[in-house]
Design a protein around this motif. Structure first.
Motif, PDB file in Angstrom:
ATOM      1  N   TRP A   1       0.829  -1.202   0.000  1.00  0.00           N
ATOM      2  CA  TRP A   1       0.000   0.000   0.000  1.00  0.00           C
ATOM      3  C   TRP A   1       0.867   1.257   0.000  1.00  0.00           C
ATOM      4  CZ3 TRP A   1      -2.670   2.327   4.768  1.00  0.00           C
ATOM      5  CH2 TRP A   1      -3.526   3.366   4.393  1.00  0.00           C
ATOM      6  N   GLY A   2       1.908   1.304   0.839  1.00  0.00           N
ATOM      7  CA  GLY A   2       2.808   2.452   0.870  1.00  0.00           C
ATOM      8  C   GLY A   2       3.480   2.680  -0.472  1.00  0.00           C
ATOM      9  N   TRP A   3       3.905   1.591  -1.119  1.00  0.00           N
ATOM     10  CA  TRP A   3       4.530   1.676  -2.445  1.00  0.00           C
ATOM     11  C   TRP A   3       3.549   2.283  -3.447  1.00  0.00           C
ATOM     12  CZ3 TRP A   3       9.306   0.330  -4.531  1.00  0.00           C
ATOM     13  CH2 TRP A   3       9.362   0.266  -5.913  1.00  0.00           C
ATOM     14  N   LEU A   4       2.319   1.769  -3.452  1.00  0.00           N
ATOM     15  CA  LEU A   4       1.324   2.249  -4.413  1.00  0.00           C
ATOM     16  C   LEU A   4       0.959   3.711  -4.183  1.00  0.00           C
ATOM     17  CD1 LEU A   4      -1.040  -0.851  -4.598  1.00  0.00           C
ATOM     18  CD2 LEU A   4       0.599  -0.066  -6.322  1.00  0.00           C
ATOM     19  N   VAL A   5       0.810   4.113  -2.930  1.00  0.00           N
ATOM     20  CA  VAL A   5       0.491   5.512  -2.619  1.00  0.00           C
ATOM     21  C   VAL A   5       1.582   6.432  -3.154  1.00  0.00           C
ATOM     22  CG1 VAL A   5       0.320   7.165  -0.708  1.00  0.00           C
ATOM     23  CG2 VAL A   5      -1.005   5.066  -0.648  1.00  0.00           C
ATOM     24  N   GLN A   6       2.845   6.069  -2.928  1.00  0.00           N
ATOM     25  CA  GLN A   6       3.948   6.909  -3.380  1.00  0.00           C
ATOM     26  C   GLN A   6       4.021   6.965  -4.899  1.00  0.00           C
ATOM     27  OE1 GLN A   6       6.256   9.379  -3.930  1.00  0.00           O
ATOM     28  NE2 GLN A   6       6.621   8.976  -1.773  1.00  0.00           N
ATOM     29  N   ARG A   7       3.845   5.838  -5.580  1.00  0.00           N
ATOM     30  CA  ARG A   7       3.915   5.838  -7.042  1.00  0.00           C
ATOM     31  C   ARG A   7       2.776   6.640  -7.665  1.00  0.00           C
ATOM     32  NH1 ARG A   7       8.409   3.783  -9.797  1.00  0.00           N
ATOM     33  NH2 ARG A   7       9.704   3.062  -8.096  1.00  0.00           N
ATOM     34  N   ARG A   8       1.586   6.525  -7.110  1.00  0.00           N
ATOM     35  CA  ARG A   8       0.461   7.327  -7.636  1.00  0.00           C
ATOM     36  C   ARG A   8       0.717   8.808  -7.431  1.00  0.00           C
ATOM     37  NH1 ARG A   8      -3.710   3.338  -4.941  1.00  0.00           N
ATOM     38  NH2 ARG A   8      -3.813   1.795  -6.588  1.00  0.00           N
TER      39      ARG A   8
ATOM     40  N   HIS B   1       3.607  10.237  -7.195  1.00  0.00           N
ATOM     41  CA  HIS B   1       4.688  10.608  -8.106  1.00  0.00           C
ATOM     42  C   HIS B   1       4.142  10.867  -9.516  1.00  0.00           C
ATOM     43  CE1 HIS B   1       8.704  10.742  -9.746  1.00  0.00           C
ATOM     44  NE2 HIS B   1       8.352   9.853 -10.660  1.00  0.00           N
ATOM     45  N   ARG B   2       3.289   9.958  -9.997  1.00  0.00           N
ATOM     46  CA  ARG B   2       2.684  10.153 -11.326  1.00  0.00           C
ATOM     47  C   ARG B   2       1.866  11.437 -11.386  1.00  0.00           C
ATOM     48  NH1 ARG B   2       1.801   5.303 -10.626  1.00  0.00           N
ATOM     49  NH2 ARG B   2       0.951   3.765 -11.316  1.00  0.00           N
ATOM     50  N   ARG B   3       1.101  11.707 -10.318  1.00  0.00           N
ATOM     51  CA  ARG B   3       0.284  12.922 -10.268  1.00  0.00           C
ATOM     52  C   ARG B   3       1.177  14.158 -10.291  1.00  0.00           C
ATOM     53  NH1 ARG B   3      -0.771  16.244  -6.482  1.00  0.00           N
ATOM     54  NH2 ARG B   3       0.030  14.927  -4.812  1.00  0.00           N
ATOM     55  N   LYS B   4       2.267  14.135  -9.554  1.00  0.00           N
ATOM     56  CA  LYS B   4       3.170  15.285  -9.519  1.00  0.00           C
ATOM     57  C   LYS B   4       3.904  15.476 -10.844  1.00  0.00           C
ATOM     58  CE  LYS B   4       3.962  15.403  -4.567  1.00  0.00           C
ATOM     59  NZ  LYS B   4       4.912  15.116  -3.481  1.00  0.00           N
ATOM     60  N   LEU B   5       4.157  14.397 -11.574  1.00  0.00           N
ATOM     61  CA  LEU B   5       4.821  14.529 -12.871  1.00  0.00           C
ATOM     62  C   LEU B   5       3.917  15.191 -13.907  1.00  0.00           C
ATOM     63  CD1 LEU B   5       6.839  11.218 -13.302  1.00  0.00           C
ATOM     64  CD2 LEU B   5       7.735  13.524 -12.962  1.00  0.00           C
ATOM     65  N   LEU B   6       2.602  15.073 -13.742  1.00  0.00           N
ATOM     66  CA  LEU B   6       1.676  15.715 -14.671  1.00  0.00           C
ATOM     67  C   LEU B   6       1.723  17.233 -14.539  1.00  0.00           C
ATOM     68  CD1 LEU B   6      -1.387  13.328 -14.381  1.00  0.00           C
ATOM     69  CD2 LEU B   6       0.299  13.464 -16.242  1.00  0.00           C
TER      70      LEU B   6
ATOM     71  N   GLU C   1      13.290   9.922 -12.090  1.00  0.00           N
ATOM     72  CA  GLU C   1      13.448  11.373 -11.998  1.00  0.00           C
ATOM     73  C   GLU C   1      12.400  11.911 -11.038  1.00  0.00           C
ATOM     74  OE1 GLU C   1      14.520  14.656 -15.325  1.00  0.00           O
ATOM     75  OE2 GLU C   1      12.790  13.410 -15.749  1.00  0.00           O
ATOM     76  N   TYR C   2      12.813  12.833 -10.173  1.00  0.00           N
ATOM     77  CA  TYR C   2      11.882  13.441  -9.217  1.00  0.00           C
ATOM     78  C   TYR C   2      11.038  14.517  -9.907  1.00  0.00           C
ATOM     79  CZ  TYR C   2      14.892  11.395  -5.611  1.00  0.00           C
ATOM     80  OH  TYR C   2      15.603  10.532  -4.826  1.00  0.00           O
ATOM     81  N   PRO C   3       9.800  14.733  -9.437  1.00  0.00           N
ATOM     82  CA  PRO C   3       8.978  15.803 -10.022  1.00  0.00           C
ATOM     83  C   PRO C   3       9.639  17.180  -9.917  1.00  0.00           C
ATOM     84  CG  PRO C   3       7.610  14.346  -8.721  1.00  0.00           C
ATOM     85  CD  PRO C   3       9.032  13.930  -8.486  1.00  0.00           C
TER      86      PRO C   3
END
Length: 181
Positions: free
Chosen positions: A90-97, A99-104, A160-162
């Motif tokens: 769950w922690g992994w998924l929260v962080q990846r989601r 990250h994707r949102r911040k990259l947008l 790459e970080y946002p």
């Protein structure tokens, strides 16, 4: 032809300064050995802090566990294993989601620094409040720390970080390489 007095004629010919990002400095531009050394050091420091948190969580859990009867202890241990595995994922998924949102919509360097300042201001009070929660949450601390381990592992394994993406876009716009539309 634009005169020197017009706004188009006075556009800055000098390239914009490369913004320094917290934790990365200006190494994010070339992504050489210094960049990867900084990222590795940051990840190692976080993992050391998380290892300490895991140790404390297991000590607190052990003190709670010692008060249980043997049958309940076995059931509770298996429940902790299942909850910790689920919390890690769950922690992994929260962080990846996130990250994707911040990259947008990556933050510009100034926005990133302001967000970090606000985050640090909030974390002081959360840290003070969290001290008592450690004692109350002793029965489920392994799962809580497993969530933090999953979240952190996902945060440090991105390409790459946002903040880098936002700084790269900011630099392109301020150097006149792209339009702001």
């Amino acid at each position: 032809m634009a005169s020197r007095a017009s706004s188009r004629g006075t556009a800055s010919l000098a390239p914009a300064r490369i913004p320094a990002l917290p934790g990365l400095g200006t190494t994010w531009v070339e992504r050489g050995a210094r960049y990867w050394l900084r990222r590795t050091f940051s990840a190692a420091a976080w993992l050391a802090a998380l290892a300490f948190c895991c140790y404390i969580a297991l000590v607190l859990y052990g003190s709670f566990r010692g008060a249980l009867p043997p049958t309940a202890r076995a059931v509770w241990d298996w429940a902790q294993v299942a909850a910790s595995a689920a919390a890690l994922v769950w922690g992994w998924l929260v962080q990846r989601r996130d990250h994707r949102r911040k990259l947008l919509d990556p933050p510009a360097p100034g926005e990133f620094r302001a967000a970090k300042r606000d985050e640090v201001r909030r974390s002081v009070w959360l840290t003070l409040a969290g001290r008592t929660l450690w004692l109350i949450a002793a029965p489920v601390m392994p799962a809580v720390v497993a969530w933090a381990v999953g979240w952190s592992a996902a945060a440090f394994t991105v390409r790459e970080y946002p903040s880098e993406v936002g700084a790269r876009r900011w630099l392109q716009v301020h150097n006149g390489q792209t339009s702001t539309s």
